[in-house]
Design a protein around this motif. Sequence first.
Motif, PDB file in Angstrom:
ATOM      1  N   TYR A   1       1.113   5.648  -0.434  1.00 63.70           N
ATOM      2  CA  TYR A   1       0.072   6.906  -0.423  1.00 63.70           C
ATOM      3  C   TYR A   1       1.029   7.930  -0.781  1.00 63.70           C
ATOM      4  CZ  TYR A   1      -4.772   6.431   0.408  1.00 63.70           C
ATOM      5  OH  TYR A   1      -6.119   6.253  -0.148  1.00 63.70           O
TER       6      TYR A   1
ATOM      7  N   TYR B   1       0.759  -1.151  -0.081  1.00 66.87           N
ATOM      8  CA  TYR B   1       0.023  -0.044   0.024  1.00 66.87           C
ATOM      9  C   TYR B   1       0.886   1.037   0.017  1.00 66.87           C
ATOM     10  CZ  TYR B   1      -5.172   0.823   0.735  1.00 66.87           C
ATOM     11  OH  TYR B   1      -6.283   1.401   0.750  1.00 66.87           O
TER      12      TYR B   1
ATOM     13  N   ARG C   1      -2.873  10.930  -1.480  1.00 65.22           N
ATOM     14  CA  ARG C   1      -3.470  10.316  -2.870  1.00 65.22           C
ATOM     15  C   ARG C   1      -3.020   9.180  -3.035  1.00 65.22           C
ATOM     16  NH1 ARG C   1      -1.159  15.271  -6.510  1.00 65.22           N
ATOM     17  NH2 ARG C   1      -2.647  17.118  -6.071  1.00 65.22           N
ATOM     18  N   PRO C   2      -3.848   8.113  -3.420  1.00 65.45           N
ATOM     19  CA  PRO C   2      -3.458   6.705  -3.323  1.00 65.45           C
ATOM     20  C   PRO C   2      -2.252   6.432  -4.709  1.00 65.45           C
ATOM     21  CG  PRO C   2      -5.647   7.008  -4.179  1.00 65.45           C
ATOM     22  CD  PRO C   2      -5.224   8.365  -3.724  1.00 65.45           C
ATOM     23  N   HIS C   3      -1.698   5.636  -4.339  1.00 65.10           N
ATOM     24  CA  HIS C   3      -0.875   4.984  -5.634  1.00 65.10           C
ATOM     25  C   HIS C   3      -1.751   4.373  -6.534  1.00 65.10           C
ATOM     26  CE1 HIS C   3       2.072   3.656  -8.323  1.00 65.10           C
ATOM     27  NE2 HIS C   3       2.995   4.100  -7.561  1.00 65.10           N
TER      28      HIS C   3
ATOM     29  N   GLU D   1      -4.499   3.850   5.559  1.00 66.02           N
ATOM     30  CA  GLU D   1      -5.313   4.718   4.445  1.00 66.02           C
ATOM     31  C   GLU D   1      -6.058   5.856   5.212  1.00 66.02           C
ATOM     32  OE1 GLU D   1      -7.906   3.751   0.427  1.00 66.02           O
ATOM     33  OE2 GLU D   1      -8.585   3.098   2.373  1.00 66.02           O
TER      34      GLU D   1
ATOM     35  N   HIS E   1       0.400  11.101  -9.051  1.00 62.27           N
ATOM     36  CA  HIS E   1       0.299  11.462  -7.891  1.00 62.27           C
ATOM     37  C   HIS E   1       1.074  12.703  -7.128  1.00 62.27           C
ATOM     38  CE1 HIS E   1       1.260   7.332  -9.252  1.00 62.27           C
ATOM     39  NE2 HIS E   1       0.251   7.004  -8.536  1.00 62.27           N
TER      40      HIS E   1
ATOM     41  N   HIS F   1      -7.038   0.330  -3.377  1.00 63.27           N
ATOM     42  CA  HIS F   1      -7.367   1.464  -2.471  1.00 63.27           C
ATOM     43  C   HIS F   1      -8.985   1.795  -2.426  1.00 63.27           C
ATOM     44  CE1 HIS F   1      -8.151   4.303  -5.673  1.00 63.27           C
ATOM     45  NE2 HIS F   1      -6.979   3.700  -6.380  1.00 63.27           N
TER      46      HIS F   1
ATOM     47  N   LYS G   1      -1.897   0.522  -6.501  1.00 63.98           N
ATOM     48  CA  LYS G   1      -2.301  -0.381  -5.447  1.00 63.98           C
ATOM     49  C   LYS G   1      -3.411  -0.381  -5.169  1.00 63.98           C
ATOM     50  CE  LYS G   1       2.366  -0.154  -4.423  1.00 63.98           C
ATOM     51  NZ  LYS G   1       2.995   0.661  -5.673  1.00 63.98           N
TER      52      LYS G   1
ATOM     53  N   SER H   1     -10.372   5.147  -2.894  1.00 63.67           N
ATOM     54  CA  SER H   1     -10.628   6.460  -3.156  1.00 63.67           C
ATOM     55  C   SER H   1     -11.715   6.269  -4.581  1.00 63.67           C
ATOM     56  CB  SER H   1      -9.231   7.240  -3.460  1.00 63.67           C
ATOM     57  OG  SER H   1      -8.555   7.501  -2.228  1.00 63.67           O
TER      58      SER H   1
ATOM     59  N   ARG I   1      -5.340   9.795   4.576  1.00 64.29           N
ATOM     60  CA  ARG I   1      -6.182  10.975   4.513  1.00 64.29           C
ATOM     61  C   ARG I   1      -5.959  11.914   5.174  1.00 64.29           C
ATOM     62  NH1 ARG I   1      -9.905   6.283   2.698  1.00 64.29           N
ATOM     63  NH2 ARG I   1     -10.583   6.828   0.609  1.00 64.29           N
TER      64      ARG I   1
END
Length: 636
Positions: free
Chosen positions: A485, A483, A573-575, A564, A533, A580, A578, A582, A568
């Motif tokens: 971010y 994971y 911002r999520p990769h 996660e 990202h 997630h 991966k 969002s 936030r």
Amino acid sequence: MPKHRLDQQQRATPGIGARCAHPPSTFAQSVSTSALEAIVAPIELAHDAPAAHFRNWAGVYHSDAATHDGAFAHTQRRVFAPHSVEQVVAIVELARRGGAHGTTPIPVRAIGRVHSPSDLPFSLGWSIRTDELQGVVHVDADACTATMLAGTYLETITHVLAQHEPPLGLHNLGSISQQTIAGVISTATHGSGIHFPVLSAHVERLELVCPLLTGAQVVTCSRTERADLFNASLCGLGATGVIVSVTLSVEPAFRLEQMTEDVPLHVLLGDTPPPSSLQPEILAREPYTTFTHNPAALGVLLAAGVDLPPAPAYAPPPRSVSPSNVYPYVPVEAPCAQPVDWNAGEATRAVQQRIEALVASAEHVRLLLFPQAEMVTIDRARRTEKPADAPSAASALYHRVVHYHLSQFLLFSARFHTGLPQRVARWIYRWTHASPPRVPREAGAAPPVEDLAPLSTSSAVQVRVDAAPNVFNFDCLFPQYTYEYAIPYEYAGAALRALRAWLDEEHARPDGVRPHFPVEVRFVDADGIYMSHCYGRKTCFIGIIQFRPYGWPTSYRRLFQRFEALMRQFDGRPHWAKTHTSYAVELAQRFPHLGDWRAVQAAYDPHQILVNPYVARHLLDTHSAGRVSLFKRSKL
């Protein structure tokens, strides 16, 4: 049937000029469906061929139910392994027509090494394996550019460039090079270096096969030609067109001198703040300034399973001046003031200053946190003219036996008792990292690397010189859930202090999550790529992992959910590669050009055949015009 296996070594093959040749723009309109079937028949993989069944590197997502319990199904499943651009056009056009006898367009998806831990690469319909669509087409040393077909692995590209006369190389690399160049671009893969952007920012030109209303055809784009398509495709998630050719900016080959320093975690992140005297349920109702002055309080809430307070309403970065503004990022206006100052507390401000000083001290800086051992490894690298160190066979053997085999066995053993993961992590750290000097270095002594002072006189320091790809790349060992971010660079200190407090609290609880190691922290420059990202801000990437020793599942869901939630709080911002949670409403607050990206995607793929469940779910808030996603996570 074409020979194909996922881990093959790519070698130079004859006839690359013919393989990268474009069919005429009228090709799709002039060729019959039966002729298209004849073109794709030799490159279709038999259903029982091993290469027709694939799973991602983590082993979480599989392409069919036959290979793993609880996987997903397909509609009109066909897998192709093209080795020419014309064949890709034929596949996409045939899918656009709905196959040999259909009238409804069939979903189609290009797939590379399937390294993504999510279902991003997978299609409910047809799949195009791009490993055969490989080769470096042209290298222009004078212009410092190189052109290659989309399925070429990064390791193949770096090898060909190194063999060129004069030797050339890529500006930066991520942790691994076992990825196709199209996959790297489609997810805006990054390395580390606060003055270096994501790898997509070094793309000069793209050629994509787009399923237009008039038929599938090759579309060329760059900063000056179809700039909107170019920008959208630099992080297109495979949905703006099937990339078939890439032209990259390169530079003369270089070596890196890297200093690796192992220091106690408190040297970087300061002392652990005392736990709050308030019960977590009461602490959660405190004013938000409680957390901005002491981010560690967020970790206390997380470990207790108490919902975090609502994250601040961060303003997205301003829009860039134009689609051609890929790098550097140029906004149309000054950024809005953000609602919180995460460096308000003196302790956090001091940590942020230490991090910024470290990141500025070398061209490429990476942190590897080992919270179980209360240690952090700091890698700092910069270009050098020094000769490369001679390879050590003994070191390679030790790495294979201890880093890989022994670590995997111990991590497997740790699955059976909650008290073992932390101990195992400490043991592995001790066996795989240098010991500190018995006598501290003199304060005024010359640093191991000129002008690069260690953080502590008592830290273990190692120095290596090697070709850049060997230093950039990092052995990821065995399959893992992962994971990652991306948060604003100026929040790095606060986020790491909160992360540390959270993991400390988890370790102290009998029922706490038991994360593996390391926590990887990297730093990347801002860019103007719509869905990057790093759009509009210098970025700190924070990634956590759970290994899967011998492919066995390990507990990870609660760990990732809490991570996660924490990210936030810091405008994370999520990769894209991966898994997630969002979705479009939230992402629109993070990416001001999401609407532009959607418009480009719709214009160049009007039937949405390149939209798979991942893209539909996260970026479009739909399951693609009524198609119900059949993807499920494998049994964990």
